[in-house]
Design a protein around this motif. Structure first.
Motif, PDB file in Angstrom:
ATOM      1  N   SER A  30      -2.244  10.500  -6.877  1.00 37.74           N
ATOM      2  CA  SER A  30      -1.308   9.898  -5.938  1.00 37.74           C
ATOM      3  C   SER A  30       0.081  10.503  -6.114  1.00 37.74           C
ATOM      4  N   PHE A  31       0.797  10.594  -5.004  1.00 35.46           N
ATOM      5  CA  PHE A  31       2.206  10.996  -5.079  1.00 35.46           C
ATOM      6  C   PHE A  31       3.050   9.839  -5.583  1.00 35.46           C
ATOM      7  N   ALA A  36       7.361   8.427  -1.704  1.00 34.06           N
ATOM      8  CA  ALA A  36       6.500   9.419  -1.058  1.00 34.06           C
ATOM      9  C   ALA A  36       6.448   9.159   0.449  1.00 34.06           C
ATOM     10  N   ASP A  37       6.347   7.902   0.847  1.00 34.27           N
ATOM     11  CA  ASP A  37       6.354   7.583   2.273  1.00 34.27           C
ATOM     12  C   ASP A  37       7.679   7.986   2.907  1.00 34.27           C
ATOM     13  N   ASP A 103      -1.142  10.582   1.059  1.00 35.68           N
ATOM     14  CA  ASP A 103      -1.368  10.604  -0.397  1.00 35.68           C
ATOM     15  C   ASP A 103      -2.527  11.558  -0.741  1.00 35.68           C
TER      16      ASP A 103
END
Length: 149
Positions: A30-31, A36-37, A103
């Motif tokens: 996962s980022f 990240a969003d 992701d």
């Protein structure tokens, strides 16, 4: 069949590959989190903005945006004074943003692969046509304006 060989179609295909990767092969990577969003959203929005700025220049100069056709005019104003390929750069930014938002960590290698496809299928043939059509004007423009950034 030329309608299939267009950058938006390639972008959709690469985006689908990222979506498939994250759905079936996430491997727990996962980022991470809301940042990240946010970054993904900035990339997507920035890419769309670049594309819209380029489209407005194409319209202003009344020339084709179709990548397999030779434009009637060499656009050097607006966003084209910063990059010779704002539409393709925007496409790459959108793909990068989608990979982050999805992701899809394992899909990061799709970004350079997408750049490679865009260069081979569109950028290099377009530049060859522009070089033949606009000769000295193209040479000056290509010398002062970078291909990507």
């Amino acid at each position: 069949m030329k309608w299939i060989d267009l950058p938006p179609i390639w972008l959709i295909c690469f985006s689908i590959m990222a979506g498939v990767q994250v759905k079936f092969y996430p491997l727990g990577l996962s980022f991470g989190g809301h940042w990240a969003d946010f970054v993904g959203g900035i990339l997507i929005g920035g890419g769309i903005l670049l594309i819209l700025l380029a489209v407005s220049e194409f319209r202003r100069h009344r020339t084709t945006i179709m990548p397999h056709r030779t434009p009637e005019t060499l656009i050097q104003s607006g966003i084209f004074s910063r990059t010779r390929n704002p539409v393709y750069l925007g496409d790459v930014m959108v793909l990068a943003g989608l990979i982050i938002v999805f992701d899809a960590v394992l899909s990061l290698p799709l970004i350079p692969l997408f750049v490679w496809v865009l260069e081979r299928r569109f950028v290099l043939p377009e530049e060859d046509r522009m070089r033949r059509e606009f000769r000295l004007d193209w040479a000056r423009y290509a010398h002062k304006t970078r291909r990507w950034l």
